[in-house]
Design a protein around this motif. Structure first.
Motif, PDB file in Angstrom:
ATOM      1  N   PRO A   8       0.845  -1.400  -0.425  1.00 21.86           N
ATOM      2  CA  PRO A   8      -0.352  -0.137  -0.027  1.00 21.86           C
ATOM      3  C   PRO A   8       0.880   0.618  -0.213  1.00 21.86           C
ATOM      4  CG  PRO A   8      -0.196  -1.264   2.433  1.00 21.86           C
ATOM      5  CD  PRO A   8       0.414  -1.752   1.245  1.00 21.86           C
ATOM      6  N   SER A   9       2.475   1.119   0.372  1.00 21.67           N
ATOM      7  CA  SER A   9       2.671   2.861   0.649  1.00 21.67           C
ATOM      8  C   SER A   9       4.264   2.149   0.739  1.00 21.67           C
ATOM      9  CB  SER A   9       2.403   3.395   1.716  1.00 21.67           C
ATOM     10  OG  SER A   9       2.215   2.844   3.286  1.00 21.67           O
ATOM     11  N   MET A  10       5.184   3.159   0.607  1.00 25.78           N
ATOM     12  CA  MET A  10       6.221   2.941   0.731  1.00 25.78           C
ATOM     13  C   MET A  10       7.330   4.448   0.518  1.00 25.78           C
ATOM     14  SD  MET A  10       7.428   0.305  -2.077  1.00 25.78           S
ATOM     15  CE  MET A  10       9.220   0.334  -1.923  1.00 25.78           C
ATOM     16  N   ARG A  81       9.045  15.127  -7.043  1.00 29.68           N
ATOM     17  CA  ARG A  81       8.214  15.285  -8.426  1.00 29.68           C
ATOM     18  C   ARG A  81       7.332  13.695  -8.790  1.00 29.68           C
ATOM     19  NH1 ARG A  81      10.464  19.201 -12.936  1.00 29.68           N
ATOM     20  NH2 ARG A  81      12.228  18.027 -12.536  1.00 29.68           N
ATOM     21  N   ASP A  82       8.285  12.877  -7.958  1.00 26.60           N
ATOM     22  CA  ASP A  82       8.118  11.163  -8.594  1.00 26.60           C
ATOM     23  C   ASP A  82       7.054  10.988  -7.511  1.00 26.60           C
ATOM     24  OD1 ASP A  82      10.929  10.446  -9.430  1.00 26.60           O
ATOM     25  OD2 ASP A  82       9.258  11.173 -10.721  1.00 26.60           O
ATOM     26  N   THR A  83       6.802  11.581  -6.318  1.00 31.25           N
ATOM     27  CA  THR A  83       5.517  11.107  -5.235  1.00 31.25           C
ATOM     28  C   THR A  83       3.759  11.381  -5.885  1.00 31.25           C
ATOM     29  OG1 THR A  83       6.583  12.548  -3.527  1.00 31.25           O
ATOM     30  CG2 THR A  83       3.994  12.352  -3.616  1.00 31.25           C
ATOM     31  N   ALA A  84       3.358   9.794  -5.860  1.00 31.96           N
ATOM     32  CA  ALA A  84       2.142   9.194  -6.403  1.00 31.96           C
ATOM     33  C   ALA A  84       2.182   8.344  -5.699  1.00 31.96           C
ATOM     34  CB  ALA A  84       2.980   9.364  -7.925  1.00 31.96           C
ATOM     35  N   LEU A 105       3.310   6.175  -3.040  1.00 34.10           N
ATOM     36  CA  LEU A 105       4.804   6.649  -2.753  1.00 34.10           C
ATOM     37  C   LEU A 105       5.184   8.062  -2.494  1.00 34.10           C
ATOM     38  CD1 LEU A 105       8.321   5.633  -3.021  1.00 34.10           C
ATOM     39  CD2 LEU A 105       8.160   6.842  -5.906  1.00 34.10           C
ATOM     40  N   GLN A 106       6.021   7.776  -1.196  1.00 35.13           N
ATOM     41  CA  GLN A 106       6.474   8.670  -1.004  1.00 35.13           C
ATOM     42  C   GLN A 106       7.864   9.408  -0.581  1.00 35.13           C
ATOM     43  OE1 GLN A 106       4.422  11.237   0.383  1.00 35.13           O
ATOM     44  NE2 GLN A 106       5.134  13.254   0.366  1.00 35.13           N
TER      45      GLN A 106
END
Lengths: 109, 113
Positions: A8-10, A81-84, A105-106
């Motif tokens: 779910p998240s990284m 800007r790749d946070t998505a 992705l943070q």
């Protein structure tokens, strides 16, 4: 229809490589793996796709395991800007597309 | 410029008032599809169309209608909207139904009061 499973998240540090995994153990021989990302509430954006060989383009690299049951999207030098949200999907011949919840992705400074 | 155009970008309506969200693509794509996105649920497919006059249900088709009379247009129709259809909607298209990348519209934020 092949189903995909993603964490779910990284988190990733800015400038480092981000490696996003995806399991697609029910994939069949002629089904491709596609990756998209969605920034905030914008329309998802295509990143890359592959069948069995590793692929690279200007945005990312895609590594597909030999048995094709999993893949990894690599952003070589992540920026803020790749946070998505990143989606791994396997389009089926029926036309149905299951996106799932993706991986958020943070990228942190 | 190749694009998928959705209108309107934002829409506020009341329960039961019929509405249509338009979707148009200028890439001569055969495949078009509608998705809704709700917090924590990702993108869920509502309907898809593999060509003119060919439509099929996705995972959450209840309460929605679509039509594909022309290749470029794929409107989403809510005959009697209800508050549980408040959502962010996306239209997408691709050259064909299989193994082609999707192009997405900018989205329509719908609120049903």
């Amino acid at each position: 229809d092949a189903k995909t499973t993603q964490p779910p998240s990284m988190d990733c540090a800015e400038g480092r490589a981000a490696n996003l995994p995806c399991n697609h153990s029910t994939i069949s021989g002629n089904e491709y793996v596609y990756w998209y990302r969605q920034i905030h509430s914008q329309g998802p954006q295509y990143i890359i796709h592959g069948l069995k060989n590793n692929e690279t383009n200007e945005m990312a690299s895609l590594i597909i395991t030999e048995d094709r049951k999993s893949s990894t999207l690599i952003l070589p030098h992540a920026t803020l800007r790749d946070t998505a949200v990143y989606y791994c999907i396997v389009p089926s011949n029926t036309g149905k597309l299951i996106f799932g919840q993706g991986t958020t992705l943070q990228v942190k400074p | 410029e190749a694009q998928v155009t959705q209108n309107p970008r934002y829409l506020i309506t009341v329960t039961g008032k019929k509405l249509t969200v338009t979707c148009s693509q200028n890439m001569n794509h055969e495949y078009m599809s509608w998705y809704r996105q709700d917090p924590g649920l990702g993108l869920r497919q509502i309907y898809y169309s593999m060509n003119v006059e060919v439509t099929d249900k996705g995972d959450v088709p209840e309460g929605y209608k679509v039509s594909r009379k022309e290749k470029r247009n794929f409107p989403l129709i809510l005959e009697s909207p209800s508050p549980n259809q408040t959502s962010l909607y996306f239209c997408a298209s691709s050259l064909s139904r299989v193994n082609e990348k999707l192009f997405f519209g900018s989205g329509t934020q719908l609120s049903v009061l």
